[in-house]
Design a protein around this motif. Structure first.
Motif, short mmCIF file in Angstrom:
data_model
loop_
_atom_site.label_atom_id
_atom_site.label_comp_id
_atom_site.label_asym_id
_atom_site.label_seq_id
_atom_site.Cartn_x
_atom_site.Cartn_y
_atom_site.Cartn_z
N ARG A 139 0.86 -1.18 0.00
CA ARG A 139 0.00 0.00 0.00
C ARG A 139 0.90 1.23 0.00
N SER B 103 1.45 5.18 0.17
CA SER B 103 0.85 6.43 0.61
C SER B 103 1.22 7.52 -0.37
N GLY B 104 0.52 8.65 -0.27
CA GLY B 104 0.84 9.78 -1.12
C GLY B 104 2.25 10.26 -0.91
N ARG C 52 -0.12 16.00 -3.29
CA ARG C 52 -0.13 14.55 -3.11
C ARG C 52 -1.23 14.17 -2.13
N ASN C 53 -1.64 12.92 -2.20
CA ASN C 53 -2.73 12.42 -1.35
C ASN C 53 -2.32 12.39 0.13
N ALA D 211 -0.10 5.46 -8.73
CA ALA D 211 1.15 4.72 -8.90
C ALA D 211 1.20 4.03 -10.26
N LEU E 294 4.71 7.88 -2.68
CA LEU E 294 4.66 8.11 -4.12
C LEU E 294 5.44 9.37 -4.50
N SER F 299 -7.66 1.98 -4.79
CA SER F 299 -7.44 3.20 -4.02
C SER F 299 -6.83 4.26 -4.92
N GLU F 300 -6.95 5.52 -4.50
CA GLU F 300 -6.39 6.61 -5.29
C GLU F 300 -4.89 6.44 -5.51
N THR F 301 -4.19 6.08 -4.45
CA THR F 301 -2.73 5.99 -4.56
C THR F 301 -2.30 4.85 -5.48
N ARG F 302 -3.06 3.76 -5.51
CA ARG F 302 -2.71 2.66 -6.42
C ARG F 302 -2.92 3.07 -7.87
#
Length: 363
Positions: free
Chosen positions: A12, A14-15, A258-259, A346, A18, A340-343
């Motif tokens: 997982r 995180s923003g 970033r998230n 990415a 990333l 998820s947004e971060t996935r």
């Protein structure tokens, strides 16, 4: 794609992670190509303007973001969008007003006001002004509908025509064809100017459509600008400098975007970024390379076109049609499929990097 294709135990991101990975990646790429080209330490390089703009934008954001919040320049969220986005309502928008000027000022001064950089900067700011009008209308009316699509498109076409007119007056015979891989050239003659105008408008709207998740547009455009800058470095060092500066500004903005995002770029930023990419590609005869580098933005645009077309084609007597995707653009489909947004971000960063590498390899 479905979230079930990827196990839940997948890392997982995180923003912040990333952002760090993108920062390290772009920095290593810029330094590597500076060293490979023997430019390291010189004024016209990738890494120096990249980092100057990244640090300046990130620092400026600590003052501008609270200011935008105090001015109540909050984003209005679409009610028919992903429900998870409703919590983002009120997040300051119009972030393009601080990261665009940083890149423009740095590139103008660093290039000694190169005519090409002046022209590209003017087009970038003009498209940013269109986006600002749209953002301001949304904030003023407290509605997610800004200026009318017809007005926005008319302004985009108008500024695109002015840019093409400048290019035709100053360099009438230098660019009338498209360069393809393996030395192939497709002569277009007067049709080139129609294509150039189309690319300016469509690229601008494509990056605008991609700006839907925290850090998505800023990161993918930073990658695209770095790839385009490397590609044009041997023939256009002044525009390479512009690409590096704007890529750095995108990265600096990403420190706040970033998230979970503390600020959105709004149409002020997204329309301008697409215009900048297109303007540089037109001036350097890199339209085919831009097509590859901007593959993600193209997919996002095509997903919207396909969704609307399929819905209209399958309308029944009740006036309701079927949908190809759960929601368009495609990143919204992935989000509603359980990603998820971060996935998603990415994945887009990875694909954007591979596309930039492909464009360089084909060149």
């Amino acid at each position: 794609m479905d979230a079930k294709l990827f196990p839940s135990r997948t890392l997982r991101l995180s923003g912040a992670v990333l952002f760090i990975l993108l920062t390290v990646g772009l920095s290593l790429v810029s330094v590597f190509f500076d060293l490979a080209a023997g430019r390291f330490g010189q004024t016209l390089s990738l890494s120096l303007p990249f980092w100057v703009c990244a640090l300046a934008t990130a620092g400026l954001g600590f003052w501008v973001v609270p200011l935008l919040r105090s001015l109540k320049a909050g984003q209005i969220i679409r009610e028919d969008g992903p429900q998870a986005h409703l919590k983002k309502a009120g997040t300051p928008t119009m972030g393009g007003i601080f990261f665009l000027p940083v890149a423009v000022v740095v590139s103008l001064l660093w290039s000694g006001f190169s005519p090409n950089v002046v022209a590209v900067s003017a087009l970038t700011l003009a498209y940013g002004a269109i986006g600002w009008l749209d953002d301001w209308q949304i904030i003023r009316c407290k509605s997610n509908k800004g200026i009318s699509p017809r007005t926005k498109l008319s302004l985009q076409i108008g500024f695109a025509a002015l840019f093409c007119l400048w290019l035709w007056l100053t360099q009438p015979f230098s660019i009338t064809s498209i360069a393809l891989p393996f030395g192939w050239v497709v002569p277009l003659g007067v049709l080139f100017w129609l294509l150039a105008g189309f690319v300016l408008v469509s690229e601008s709207n494509a990056t605008n459509l991609t700006d839907g998740l925290d850090g998505l547009a800023a990161g993918t455009v930073a990658i695209a600008l770095m790839g385009l800058g490397i590609l044009i470095a041997p023939s256009h060092p002044d525009l390479m400098l512009f690409c590096a500066a704007l890529s750095g500004s995108c990265l600096g903005f990403l420190a706040h975007n970033r998230n979970p995002a503390r600020v959105f770029m709004g149409d002020t930023g997204s329309l301008a970024l697409g215009g900048a990419l297109a303007a540089v590609a037109i001036l350097t005869n890199s339209l085919f390379a831009l097509l590859i580098i901007s593959g993600l933005f193209l997919v996002e645009t095509l997903s919207v076109i396909a969704q609307v077309s399929y819905y209209k084609a399958t309308k029944g007597p009740d006036g309701i049609g079927r949908r190809l995707f759960k929601m368009s653009p495609y990143h919204n489909h992935l989000e509603l499929s359980g990603w998820s947004e971060t996935r998603i971000v990415a994945l887009f960063y990875l694909v954007g990097g591979l596309l930039a590498f492909l464009a360089l390899a084909l060149s």
